[in-house]
Design a protein around this motif. Structure first.
Motif, PDB file in Angstrom:
ATOM      1  N   ASP A  94      34.364  36.294  47.299  1.00 45.55           N
ATOM      2  CA  ASP A  94      33.261  34.997  46.934  1.00 45.55           C
ATOM      3  C   ASP A  94      33.279  35.152  45.540  1.00 45.55           C
ATOM      4  O   ASP A  94      32.286  35.984  44.893  1.00 45.55           O
ATOM      5  N   MET A  95      33.853  34.336  44.731  1.00 45.89           N
ATOM      6  CA  MET A  95      33.602  34.539  43.170  1.00 45.89           C
ATOM      7  C   MET A  95      32.203  34.101  42.960  1.00 45.89           C
ATOM      8  O   MET A  95      31.504  34.145  41.950  1.00 45.89           O
ATOM      9  N   LYS A  96      31.413  33.246  43.900  1.00 41.50           N
ATOM     10  CA  LYS A  96      29.852  32.764  43.701  1.00 41.50           C
ATOM     11  C   LYS A  96      28.947  34.177  43.567  1.00 41.50           C
ATOM     12  O   LYS A  96      28.126  34.017  42.876  1.00 41.50           O
ATOM     13  N   GLY A  97      29.162  35.143  44.022  1.00 40.33           N
ATOM     14  CA  GLY A  97      28.596  36.347  43.951  1.00 40.33           C
ATOM     15  C   GLY A  97      28.821  37.096  42.558  1.00 40.33           C
ATOM     16  O   GLY A  97      28.222  37.980  42.091  1.00 40.33           O
ATOM     17  N   ALA A  98      29.854  36.513  41.808  1.00 41.08           N
ATOM     18  CA  ALA A  98      30.430  37.240  40.666  1.00 41.08           C
ATOM     19  C   ALA A  98      29.702  36.615  39.528  1.00 41.08           C
ATOM     20  O   ALA A  98      30.011  35.785  39.017  1.00 41.08           O
ATOM     21  N   THR A  99      28.255  37.231  39.165  1.00 39.26           N
ATOM     22  CA  THR A  99      27.744  36.526  38.215  1.00 39.26           C
ATOM     23  C   THR A  99      27.867  37.021  36.790  1.00 39.26           C
ATOM     24  O   THR A  99      27.440  36.462  35.763  1.00 39.26           O
ATOM     25  N   SER A 100      28.142  38.401  36.577  1.00 43.27           N
ATOM     26  CA  SER A 100      28.475  39.128  35.375  1.00 43.27           C
ATOM     27  C   SER A 100      29.649  38.371  34.750  1.00 43.27           C
ATOM     28  O   SER A 100      30.653  38.135  35.493  1.00 43.27           O
ATOM     29  N   PRO A 101      29.645  38.164  33.458  1.00 44.51           N
ATOM     30  CA  PRO A 101      30.961  37.862  32.906  1.00 44.51           C
ATOM     31  C   PRO A 101      32.102  38.952  32.926  1.00 44.51           C
ATOM     32  O   PRO A 101      33.127  38.370  33.197  1.00 44.51           O
ATOM     33  N   ALA A 102      31.680  40.071  33.157  1.00 39.62           N
ATOM     34  CA  ALA A 102      32.516  41.121  33.268  1.00 39.62           C
ATOM     35  C   ALA A 102      33.415  41.061  34.532  1.00 39.62           C
ATOM     36  O   ALA A 102      34.684  40.911  34.826  1.00 39.62           O
ATOM     37  N   THR A 103      32.359  40.706  35.556  1.00 43.51           N
ATOM     38  CA  THR A 103      33.003  40.715  37.048  1.00 43.51           C
ATOM     39  C   THR A 103      33.761  39.400  37.208  1.00 43.51           C
ATOM     40  O   THR A 103      34.878  39.505  37.710  1.00 43.51           O
ATOM     41  N   GLN A 104      33.331  38.426  36.608  1.00 41.93           N
ATOM     42  CA  GLN A 104      34.143  37.209  36.520  1.00 41.93           C
ATOM     43  C   GLN A 104      35.625  37.362  36.209  1.00 41.93           C
ATOM     44  O   GLN A 104      36.612  37.042  36.576  1.00 41.93           O
ATOM     45  N   ASP A 105      35.632  38.215  34.850  1.00 40.82           N
ATOM     46  CA  ASP A 105      36.872  38.340  34.418  1.00 40.82           C
ATOM     47  C   ASP A 105      37.862  39.344  35.367  1.00 40.82           C
ATOM     48  O   ASP A 105      39.002  39.229  35.124  1.00 40.82           O
ATOM     49  N   TYR A 106      37.224  40.260  35.777  1.00 40.26           N
ATOM     50  CA  TYR A 106      38.029  41.201  36.696  1.00 40.26           C
ATOM     51  C   TYR A 106      38.431  40.666  37.887  1.00 40.26           C
ATOM     52  O   TYR A 106      39.711  40.487  38.354  1.00 40.26           O
ATOM     53  N   MET A 107      37.780  39.449  38.462  1.00 37.36           N
ATOM     54  CA  MET A 107      38.175  38.845  39.651  1.00 37.36           C
ATOM     55  C   MET A 107      39.207  37.744  39.151  1.00 37.36           C
ATOM     56  O   MET A 107      40.371  37.419  39.609  1.00 37.36           O
ATOM     57  N   ARG A 108      39.224  37.041  37.865  1.00 42.66           N
ATOM     58  CA  ARG A 108      40.167  36.154  37.336  1.00 42.66           C
ATOM     59  C   ARG A 108      41.682  37.078  37.299  1.00 42.66           C
ATOM     60  O   ARG A 108      42.482  36.611  37.496  1.00 42.66           O
ATOM     61  N   ALA A 109      41.597  38.119  36.603  1.00 44.25           N
ATOM     62  CA  ALA A 109      42.628  39.145  36.556  1.00 44.25           C
ATOM     63  C   ALA A 109      43.470  39.691  37.665  1.00 44.25           C
ATOM     64  O   ALA A 109      44.630  39.176  37.849  1.00 44.25           O
ATOM     65  N   MET A 110      42.582  39.919  38.746  1.00 41.08           N
ATOM     66  CA  MET A 110      43.152  40.002  40.252  1.00 41.08           C
ATOM     67  C   MET A 110      43.868  38.627  40.792  1.00 41.08           C
ATOM     68  O   MET A 110      44.877  38.916  41.587  1.00 41.08           O
TER      69      MET A 110
END
Length: 120
Positions: free
Chosen positions: A30-46
Motif C-alpha cells: 500500500d503506497m498510502k502508508g509510504a509517507t516519507s519521500p525516501a520510502t516513496q522513492d524506494y517504492m517507485r523504484a521497485m
C-alpha cells in the motif's frame, strides 16, 4: 549482491513470464502508508522494476534471460541508493549507497555491452 537478492534473482530467472505478470512482489503493498519521500522513492523504484520485468518475454537462454532481468533489478538498486543518498543520514549507509550506485551502474554498462555483442 546479498544472498536474499541472489535467491530472488534466481527465482525470477526460473519463473515463467506469466507468473511474473500475475505475481509481483509489489502486489498488496500500500503506497498510502509510504509517507516519507525516501520510502516513496524506494517504492517507485521497485514498481518500475516490476513493470519492466512483467513485459519481458523470456529468451529461454540462461545468459540472455539473466542479463535481461538483472538490468532492471540493478537500475532499481541504483534508484533506491540514490534516494538514500538524498534523504539518508547514516554515514556508513551513505558509503554503502554510493558503492551500490557505482557498482550497479558499472554492471549495467557491462550487461548492455554484452547485449550488443550478442544481438539483443
Amino acid at each position: 549482491m546479498t544472498m536474499k537478492a541472489s535467491a530472488l534473482a534466481l527465482a525470477l530467472l526460473a519463473a515463467p513470464s506469466m507468473a511474473l505478470a500475475q505475481s509481483s512482489p509489489m502486489q498488496g503493498m500500500d503506497m498510502k502508508g509510504a509517507t516519507s519521500p525516501a520510502t516513496q522513492d524506494y517504492m517507485r523504484a521497485m514498481q518500475g522494476m516490476n513493470e519492466k520485468m512483467q513485459g519481458m518475454k523470456p529468451a529461454n537462454d540462461p545468459s540472455m534471460d539473466f542479463v535481461m532481468m538483472m538490468k532492471p533489478h540493478h537500475q532499481a538498486a541504483v534508484e533506491m541508493a540514490q534516494a538514500y543518498l538524498k534523504y539518508g543520514t547514516d554515514p556508513k549507509l551513505k558509503r554503502m549507497a554510493q558503492d551500490v550506485v557505482s557498482n550497479q551502474k558499472k554492471e549495467i554498462k557491462e550487461m548492455t555491452a554484452w547485449e550488443k555483442r550478442h544481438g539483443m
